[in-house]
Write a protein that holds these residues in place. Structure first.
Motif, PDB file in Angstrom:
ATOM      1  N   THR A 106       0.805  -1.220   0.000  1.00 12.56           N
ATOM      2  CA  THR A 106       0.000   0.000   0.000  1.00 12.56           C
ATOM      3  C   THR A 106       0.839   1.271   0.000  1.00 12.56           C
ATOM      4  O   THR A 106       2.017   1.258   0.358  1.00 12.56           O
ATOM      5  CB  THR A 106      -0.921  -0.004   1.248  1.00 12.56           C
ATOM      6  OG1 THR A 106      -1.808   1.105   1.177  1.00 12.56           O
ATOM      7  CG2 THR A 106      -0.130   0.033   2.547  1.00 12.56           C
ATOM      8  N   TYR A 107       0.176   2.374  -0.357  1.00  8.72           N
ATOM      9  CA  TYR A 107       0.742   3.713  -0.156  1.00  8.72           C
ATOM     10  C   TYR A 107       0.128   4.361   1.093  1.00  8.72           C
ATOM     11  O   TYR A 107       0.566   5.417   1.508  1.00  8.72           O
ATOM     12  CB  TYR A 107       0.431   4.624  -1.356  1.00  8.72           C
ATOM     13  CG  TYR A 107       0.921   4.089  -2.678  1.00  8.72           C
ATOM     14  CD1 TYR A 107       2.280   3.921  -2.915  1.00  8.72           C
ATOM     15  CD2 TYR A 107       0.028   3.750  -3.688  1.00  8.72           C
ATOM     16  CE1 TYR A 107       2.728   3.422  -4.126  1.00  8.72           C
ATOM     17  CE2 TYR A 107       0.475   3.252  -4.899  1.00  8.72           C
ATOM     18  CZ  TYR A 107       1.816   3.089  -5.108  1.00  8.72           C
ATOM     19  OH  TYR A 107       2.259   2.589  -6.299  1.00  8.72           O
ATOM     20  N   GLN A 108      -0.920   3.718   1.630  1.00  7.88           N
ATOM     21  CA  GLN A 108      -1.684   4.324   2.741  1.00  7.88           C
ATOM     22  C   GLN A 108      -1.158   3.834   4.083  1.00  7.88           C
ATOM     23  O   GLN A 108      -1.854   3.176   4.870  1.00  7.88           O
ATOM     24  CB  GLN A 108      -3.176   3.985   2.591  1.00  7.88           C
ATOM     25  CG  GLN A 108      -3.777   4.454   1.288  1.00  7.88           C
ATOM     26  CD  GLN A 108      -3.906   5.973   1.214  1.00  7.88           C
ATOM     27  OE1 GLN A 108      -3.745   6.673   2.200  1.00  7.88           O
ATOM     28  NE2 GLN A 108      -4.188   6.481   0.025  1.00  7.88           N
ATOM     29  N   VAL A 109       0.106   4.184   4.347  1.00 12.60           N
ATOM     30  CA  VAL A 109       0.779   3.664   5.552  1.00 12.60           C
ATOM     31  C   VAL A 109       0.075   4.150   6.831  1.00 12.60           C
ATOM     32  O   VAL A 109      -0.156   3.359   7.755  1.00 12.60           O
ATOM     33  CB  VAL A 109       2.266   4.073   5.531  1.00 12.60           C
ATOM     34  CG1 VAL A 109       2.962   3.678   6.817  1.00 12.60           C
ATOM     35  CG2 VAL A 109       2.967   3.434   4.325  1.00 12.60           C
ATOM     36  N   ALA A 110      -0.291   5.433   6.873  1.00 15.07           N
ATOM     37  CA  ALA A 110      -0.920   5.969   8.094  1.00 15.07           C
ATOM     38  C   ALA A 110      -2.253   5.268   8.369  1.00 15.07           C
ATOM     39  O   ALA A 110      -2.565   4.932   9.514  1.00 15.07           O
ATOM     40  CB  ALA A 110      -1.121   7.473   7.954  1.00 15.07           C
ATOM     41  N   PHE A 111      -3.022   5.050   7.313  1.00 17.72           N
ATOM     42  CA  PHE A 111      -4.307   4.354   7.489  1.00 17.72           C
ATOM     43  C   PHE A 111      -4.096   2.944   8.040  1.00 17.72           C
ATOM     44  O   PHE A 111      -4.752   2.539   9.005  1.00 17.72           O
ATOM     45  CB  PHE A 111      -5.067   4.298   6.148  1.00 17.72           C
ATOM     46  CG  PHE A 111      -6.232   3.354   6.183  1.00 17.72           C
ATOM     47  CD1 PHE A 111      -7.411   3.716   6.814  1.00 17.72           C
ATOM     48  CD2 PHE A 111      -6.138   2.082   5.617  1.00 17.72           C
ATOM     49  CE1 PHE A 111      -8.487   2.827   6.882  1.00 17.72           C
ATOM     50  CE2 PHE A 111      -7.196   1.200   5.671  1.00 17.72           C
ATOM     51  CZ  PHE A 111      -8.372   1.573   6.307  1.00 17.72           C
ATOM     52  N   PHE A 112      -3.162   2.194   7.448  1.00 10.25           N
ATOM     53  CA  PHE A 112      -2.964   0.817   7.917  1.00 10.25           C
ATOM     54  C   PHE A 112      -2.325   0.778   9.312  1.00 10.25           C
ATOM     55  O   PHE A 112      -2.581  -0.148  10.075  1.00 10.25           O
ATOM     56  CB  PHE A 112      -2.180  -0.005   6.888  1.00 10.25           C
ATOM     57  CG  PHE A 112      -3.069  -0.563   5.814  1.00 10.25           C
ATOM     58  CD1 PHE A 112      -3.861  -1.685   6.048  1.00 10.25           C
ATOM     59  CD2 PHE A 112      -3.157   0.039   4.572  1.00 10.25           C
ATOM     60  CE1 PHE A 112      -4.716  -2.192   5.070  1.00 10.25           C
ATOM     61  CE2 PHE A 112      -3.999  -0.457   3.582  1.00 10.25           C
ATOM     62  CZ  PHE A 112      -4.776  -1.576   3.832  1.00 10.25           C
ATOM     63  N   HIS A 113      -1.540   1.788   9.660  1.00  9.41           N
ATOM     64  CA  HIS A 113      -1.045   1.893  11.041  1.00  9.41           C
ATOM     65  C   HIS A 113      -2.227   1.966  11.998  1.00  9.41           C
ATOM     66  O   HIS A 113      -2.250   1.309  13.031  1.00  9.41           O
ATOM     67  CB  HIS A 113      -0.165   3.130  11.221  1.00  9.41           C
ATOM     68  CG  HIS A 113       1.294   2.854  11.055  1.00  9.41           C
ATOM     69  ND1 HIS A 113       1.947   1.820  11.716  1.00  9.41           N
ATOM     70  CD2 HIS A 113       2.254   3.493  10.341  1.00  9.41           C
ATOM     71  CE1 HIS A 113       3.223   1.839  11.374  1.00  9.41           C
ATOM     72  NE2 HIS A 113       3.436   2.824  10.535  1.00  9.41           N
ATOM     73  N   LYS A 114      -3.213   2.778  11.638  1.00 11.42           N
ATOM     74  CA  LYS A 114      -4.421   2.923  12.481  1.00 11.42           C
ATOM     75  C   LYS A 114      -5.137   1.581  12.638  1.00 11.42           C
ATOM     76  O   LYS A 114      -5.824   1.345  13.628  1.00 11.42           O
ATOM     77  CB  LYS A 114      -5.396   3.918  11.857  1.00 11.42           C
ATOM     78  CG  LYS A 114      -4.938   5.338  11.922  1.00 11.42           C
ATOM     79  CD  LYS A 114      -5.318   5.963  13.246  1.00 11.42           C
ATOM     80  CE  LYS A 114      -4.874   7.419  13.269  1.00 11.42           C
ATOM     81  NZ  LYS A 114      -5.179   8.068  14.542  1.00 11.42           N
ATOM     82  N   CYS A 115      -5.002   0.731  11.627  1.00 13.59           N
ATOM     83  CA  CYS A 115      -5.632  -0.599  11.681  1.00 13.59           C
ATOM     84  C   CYS A 115      -4.689  -1.625  12.322  1.00 13.59           C
ATOM     85  O   CYS A 115      -4.914  -2.830  12.219  1.00 13.59           O
ATOM     86  CB  CYS A 115      -6.024  -1.061  10.279  1.00 13.59           C
ATOM     87  SG  CYS A 115      -7.192   0.003   9.421  1.00 13.59           S
ATOM     88  N   ASP A 116      -3.602  -1.141  12.946  1.00 16.17           N
ATOM     89  CA  ASP A 116      -2.643  -2.003  13.678  1.00 16.17           C
ATOM     90  C   ASP A 116      -1.769  -2.876  12.779  1.00 16.17           C
ATOM     91  O   ASP A 116      -1.362  -3.975  13.187  1.00 16.17           O
ATOM     92  CB  ASP A 116      -3.362  -2.884  14.713  1.00 16.17           C
ATOM     93  CG  ASP A 116      -4.023  -2.046  15.785  1.00 16.17           C
ATOM     94  OD1 ASP A 116      -3.446  -0.997  16.137  1.00 16.17           O
ATOM     95  OD2 ASP A 116      -5.114  -2.426  16.246  1.00 16.17           O
ATOM     96  N   TYR A 117      -1.484  -2.386  11.585  1.00 19.33           N
ATOM     97  CA  TYR A 117      -0.523  -3.080  10.718  1.00 19.33           C
ATOM     98  C   TYR A 117       0.853  -2.468  10.950  1.00 19.33           C
ATOM     99  O   TYR A 117       0.960  -1.281  11.286  1.00 19.33           O
ATOM    100  CB  TYR A 117      -0.911  -2.923   9.238  1.00 19.33           C
ATOM    101  CG  TYR A 117      -2.085  -3.796   8.857  1.00 19.33           C
ATOM    102  CD1 TYR A 117      -3.342  -3.567   9.418  1.00 19.33           C
ATOM    103  CD2 TYR A 117      -1.954  -4.856   7.971  1.00 19.33           C
ATOM    104  CE1 TYR A 117      -4.428  -4.373   9.108  1.00 19.33           C
ATOM    105  CE2 TYR A 117      -3.040  -5.663   7.650  1.00 19.33           C
ATOM    106  CZ  TYR A 117      -4.269  -5.408   8.229  1.00 19.33           C
ATOM    107  OH  TYR A 117      -5.336  -6.197   7.929  1.00 19.33           O
ATOM    108  N   ARG A 118       1.904  -3.270  10.777  1.00 18.27           N
ATOM    109  CA  ARG A 118       3.270  -2.742  10.915  1.00 18.27           C
ATOM    110  C   ARG A 118       4.005  -2.907   9.593  1.00 18.27           C
ATOM    111  O   ARG A 118       3.747  -3.864   8.841  1.00 18.27           O
ATOM    112  CB  ARG A 118       4.009  -3.429  12.069  1.00 18.27           C
ATOM    113  CG  ARG A 118       4.231  -4.877  11.860  1.00 18.27           C
ATOM    114  CD  ARG A 118       4.781  -5.589  13.081  1.00 18.27           C
ATOM    115  NE  ARG A 118       4.577  -7.027  12.916  1.00 18.27           N
ATOM    116  CZ  ARG A 118       5.406  -7.825  12.284  1.00 18.27           C
ATOM    117  NH1 ARG A 118       6.532  -7.347  11.789  1.00 18.27           N
ATOM    118  NH2 ARG A 118       5.141  -9.106  12.146  1.00 18.27           N
ATOM    119  N   VAL A 119       4.905  -1.982   9.365  1.00 17.43           N
ATOM    120  CA  VAL A 119       5.689  -2.013   8.124  1.00 17.43           C
ATOM    121  C   VAL A 119       6.744  -3.109   8.241  1.00 17.43           C
ATOM    122  O   VAL A 119       7.380  -3.260   9.284  1.00 17.43           O
ATOM    123  CB  VAL A 119       6.373  -0.648   7.891  1.00 17.43           C
ATOM    124  CG1 VAL A 119       7.304  -0.708   6.687  1.00 17.43           C
ATOM    125  CG2 VAL A 119       5.323   0.446   7.710  1.00 17.43           C
TER     126      VAL A 119
END
Ligand SMILES: CC(C)(COP(=O)(O)OP(=O)(O)OC[C@H]1O[C@@H](n2cnc3c(N)ncnc32)[C@H](O)[C@@H]1OP(=O)(O)O)[C@@H](O)C(=O)NCCC(=O)NCCS
Length: 153
Positions: A106-119
């Motif tokens: 994804t390019y939507q790192v901030a959004f997926f962070h909010k969903c508890d995903y980690r890079v």
């Protein structure tokens, strides 16, 4: 009231338009009608009073891994928690299938962070997930970020 349901053939034109509108802005990958038909059972739809407002899909990669794909919310419905709810619905599908890890490119790192995903570094992901990259207009210069989440099943 917003409902979340499995996609049907009646959704294909809306899917095609929304996904390809965002794809033309470089935000996600385009999808042909053929690709939508073939993967239709992977999609869930968000609907407000019968109106199509968003989508996302879950693609199984391996016995313990699935990808969140094609997440897209109509512009006028963004920032209302619908994307997060769609991700939660797709994670629930993964859990029901006893799949313990989901990921997104994804390019939507901030959004997926909010969903508890980690890079994670792309090298950490199994080779198999890159199988379809050959069809991507950006191949081989992928600039998407790999993000993962472990699920408690
Ligand atoms: C990315 C997208 C799916 C997010 O959906 P959404 O319904 O707007 O997101 P939500 O309202 O559920 O947001 C959840 C959280 O993420 C945050 N967030 C959402 N989009 C964000 C963004 N672009 N940048 C930073 N934070 C963002 C929200 O602020 C919210 O945080 P909060 O709970 O603290 O308010 C949507 O903006 C979209 O369809 N974008 C265009 C297509 C696209 O880029 N798809 C992603 C392909 S992987």
């Amino acid at each position: 009231m917003i409902i979340y349901r499995k996609a049907t053939m009646k959704d294909v034109e809306n899917l095609h338009q929304l996904i390809n509108d965002f794809a033309s802005q470089g935000l996600m990958l385009p999808r042909s009608r053929n690709a939508l038909y073939e993967t239709l059972r992977e999609f869930i739809i968000a609907e407000d009073e019968g109106q199509f407002i968003g989508t996302g899909s879950l693609h199984i990669t391996w016995d313990n891994l699935a990808e969140i794909r094609a997440l897209a919310i109509s512009p006028q419905y963004q920032h209302q928690g619908i994307g997060q709810k769609l991700v939660a619905e797709l994670e629930m599908e993964a859990k029901n299938l006893y799949i313990s890890q989901v990921f997104a490119l994804t390019y939507q790192v901030a959004f997926f962070h909010k969903c508890d995903y980690r890079v994670v570094s792309k090298e950490e992901m199994p080779q198999k997930i890159w199988k379809e990259c050959i069809n991507c207009p950006k191949f081989p210069k992928c600039d998407e970020v790999a993000m993962v989440k472990n699920l408690i099943i």
